[in-house]
Design a protein around this motif. Structure first.
Motif, PDB file in Angstrom:
ATOM      1  N   ALA A   9     -49.800  16.129-108.548  1.00 25.22           N
ATOM      2  CA  ALA A   9     -48.829  16.859-109.462  1.00 25.22           C
ATOM      3  C   ALA A   9     -48.207  17.802-109.292  1.00 25.22           C
ATOM      4  N   THR A  10     -50.028  19.330-108.564  1.00 21.43           N
ATOM      5  CA  THR A  10     -49.271  20.145-108.070  1.00 21.43           C
ATOM      6  C   THR A  10     -48.804  20.299-107.296  1.00 21.43           C
ATOM      7  N   ILE A  11     -48.078  19.458-106.610  1.00 22.73           N
ATOM      8  CA  ILE A  11     -48.013  18.860-104.764  1.00 22.73           C
ATOM      9  C   ILE A  11     -46.752  18.771-105.251  1.00 22.73           C
ATOM     10  N   SER A  12     -46.150  18.118-106.158  1.00 26.72           N
ATOM     11  CA  SER A  12     -45.369  17.253-106.312  1.00 26.72           C
ATOM     12  C   SER A  12     -44.103  19.235-107.516  1.00 26.72           C
ATOM     13  N   ARG A  13     -44.821  19.826-108.191  1.00 26.28           N
ATOM     14  CA  ARG A  13     -44.182  20.139-108.385  1.00 26.28           C
ATOM     15  C   ARG A  13     -43.742  21.476-107.791  1.00 26.28           C
ATOM     16  N   VAL A  14     -44.333  22.225-106.696  1.00 27.12           N
ATOM     17  CA  VAL A  14     -44.121  23.109-106.357  1.00 27.12           C
ATOM     18  C   VAL A  14     -43.080  22.615-104.821  1.00 27.12           C
ATOM     19  N   GLY A  15     -43.184  20.819-104.896  1.00 23.35           N
ATOM     20  CA  GLY A  15     -41.976  20.568-103.611  1.00 23.35           C
ATOM     21  C   GLY A  15     -40.343  20.331-104.766  1.00 23.35           C
ATOM     22  N   ARG A  16     -40.972  20.743-106.138  1.00 28.16           N
ATOM     23  CA  ARG A  16     -39.629  20.601-106.732  1.00 28.16           C
ATOM     24  C   ARG A  16     -39.065  22.211-106.926  1.00 28.16           C
ATOM     25  N   THR A  17     -39.872  23.010-105.869  1.00 26.72           N
ATOM     26  CA  THR A  17     -39.128  24.562-106.292  1.00 26.72           C
ATOM     27  C   THR A  17     -38.110  24.306-104.948  1.00 26.72           C
ATOM     28  N   PHE A  18     -38.397  23.330-103.840  1.00 30.61           N
ATOM     29  CA  PHE A  18     -36.995  23.115-102.991  1.00 30.61           C
ATOM     30  C   PHE A  18     -35.431  22.892-103.417  1.00 30.61           C
ATOM     31  N   THR A  19     -35.917  21.801-104.504  1.00 29.44           N
ATOM     32  CA  THR A  19     -34.579  21.326-104.661  1.00 29.44           C
ATOM     33  C   THR A  19     -34.057  21.586-105.513  1.00 29.44           C
ATOM     34  N   GLU A  20     -35.088  22.301-106.850  1.00 32.41           N
ATOM     35  CA  GLU A  20     -34.523  23.182-108.066  1.00 32.41           C
ATOM     36  C   GLU A  20     -34.594  24.350-108.113  1.00 32.41           C
ATOM     37  N   GLY A  21     -35.714  25.592-107.748  1.00 34.97           N
ATOM     38  CA  GLY A  21     -35.375  26.408-107.949  1.00 34.97           C
ATOM     39  C   GLY A  21     -34.786  27.298-106.395  1.00 34.97           C
ATOM     40  N   THR A  22     -34.894  28.925-106.617  1.00 36.21           N
ATOM     41  CA  THR A  22     -33.978  29.980-107.116  1.00 36.21           C
ATOM     42  C   THR A  22     -33.699  29.937-105.380  1.00 36.21           C
ATOM     43  N   GLY A  23     -34.908  29.342-104.073  1.00 37.66           N
ATOM     44  CA  GLY A  23     -34.483  29.383-103.016  1.00 37.66           C
ATOM     45  C   GLY A  23     -35.136  30.511-101.970  1.00 37.66           C
ATOM     46  N   VAL A  24     -35.380  31.481-102.662  1.00 38.08           N
ATOM     47  CA  VAL A  24     -36.586  32.365-102.043  1.00 38.08           C
ATOM     48  C   VAL A  24     -37.804  32.046-101.566  1.00 38.08           C
ATOM     49  N   ILE A  25     -38.722  31.045-101.904  1.00 31.70           N
ATOM     50  CA  ILE A  25     -39.674  30.513-101.155  1.00 31.70           C
ATOM     51  C   ILE A  25     -39.674  30.262-100.298  1.00 31.70           C
ATOM     52  N   THR A  26     -38.162  29.299 -99.862  1.00 32.23           N
ATOM     53  CA  THR A  26     -37.999  28.990 -98.467  1.00 32.23           C
ATOM     54  C   THR A  26     -37.270  30.304 -97.485  1.00 32.23           C
ATOM     55  N   LYS A  27     -36.855  31.120 -98.153  1.00 36.16           N
ATOM     56  CA  LYS A  27     -36.306  32.287 -97.796  1.00 36.16           C
ATOM     57  C   LYS A  27     -37.366  32.774 -96.896  1.00 36.16           C
ATOM     58  N   ILE A  28     -38.895  33.449 -98.078  1.00 38.81           N
ATOM     59  CA  ILE A  28     -39.438  34.078 -97.192  1.00 38.81           C
ATOM     60  C   ILE A  28     -40.650  33.053 -96.468  1.00 38.81           C
ATOM     61  N   LEU A  29     -41.062  32.402 -96.389  1.00 33.87           N
ATOM     62  CA  LEU A  29     -41.022  31.314 -95.253  1.00 33.87           C
ATOM     63  C   LEU A  29     -40.800  31.011 -94.201  1.00 33.87           C
ATOM     64  N   ASP A  30     -39.112  31.130 -94.030  1.00 35.63           N
ATOM     65  CA  ASP A  30     -38.620  31.660 -92.690  1.00 35.63           C
ATOM     66  C   ASP A  30     -39.510  33.097 -92.232  1.00 35.63           C
ATOM     67  N   GLU A  31     -38.947  33.867 -92.810  1.00 35.63           N
ATOM     68  CA  GLU A  31     -39.051  35.804 -92.312  1.00 35.63           C
ATOM     69  C   GLU A  31     -40.004  35.139 -91.990  1.00 35.63           C
ATOM     70  N   MET A  32     -40.918  35.066 -92.461  1.00 33.71           N
ATOM     71  CA  MET A  32     -42.567  34.535 -92.440  1.00 33.71           C
ATOM     72  C   MET A  32     -42.462  34.211 -90.746  1.00 33.71           C
ATOM     73  N   ASP A  33     -42.115  32.696 -91.151  1.00 32.45           N
ATOM     74  CA  ASP A  33     -41.899  32.378 -89.579  1.00 32.45           C
ATOM     75  C   ASP A  33     -41.203  33.227 -88.003  1.00 32.45           C
ATOM     76  N   THR A  34     -40.601  33.834 -88.659  1.00 32.06           N
ATOM     77  CA  THR A  34     -39.736  34.631 -87.912  1.00 32.06           C
ATOM     78  C   THR A  34     -40.660  36.301 -87.145  1.00 32.06           C
ATOM     79  N   ASP A  35     -41.488  36.839 -88.006  1.00 32.30           N
ATOM     80  CA  ASP A  35     -42.443  37.623 -87.427  1.00 32.30           C
ATOM     81  C   ASP A  35     -43.511  37.197 -86.658  1.00 32.30           C
ATOM     82  N   LYS A  36     -43.559  35.350 -86.931  1.00 29.83           N
ATOM     83  CA  LYS A  36     -44.984  35.751 -86.314  1.00 29.83           C
ATOM     84  C   LYS A  36     -45.137  35.471 -84.616  1.00 29.83           C
TER      85      LYS A  36
END
Length: 97
Positions: free
Chosen positions: A70-97
């Motif tokens: 249920a938690t995984i599904s809820r978090v997964g919905r942020t990628f389709t129904e969220g604001t897009g900020v989590i994707t942006k942040i994760l992409d920025e974190m990948d770039t900083d590695k």
């Protein structure tokens, strides 16, 4: 409009977060205002988001984080129904590695 957007929020917490200077200060701030279980839940959800973004399966995520489906599904919905900020942040974190 999402469920979260229907209720007005206080901007004070978000303004305070923007004043934090580094990772240690950020951790201490959240430690002061959150319970241990709240912190662990936020960390778990963020780890789930990272793993979903990396293409991990629910089973792999469950085994690594102990998150419920249920938690995984809820978090997964942020990628389709969220604001897009989590994707942006994760992409920025990948770039900083």
């Amino acid at each position: 409009m999402s469920r979260r957007e229907k209720k007005p929020h206080s901007p004070d917490l978000y303004r305070a977060v923007l004043l934090l200077k580094d990772e240690e200060e950020c951790f201490k701030f959240f430690r002061d205002i959150c319970s241990e279980s709240e912190l662990l839940a936020m960390e778990q959800r963020f780890n789930v988001a990272k793993m979903l973004e990396d293409g991990k399966t629910y089973l792999e995520i469950q085994e690594a984080t102990n998150a419920s489906t249920a938690t995984i599904s809820r978090v997964g919905r942020t990628f389709t129904e969220g604001t897009g900020v989590i994707t942006k942040i994760l992409d920025e974190m990948d770039t900083d590695k």
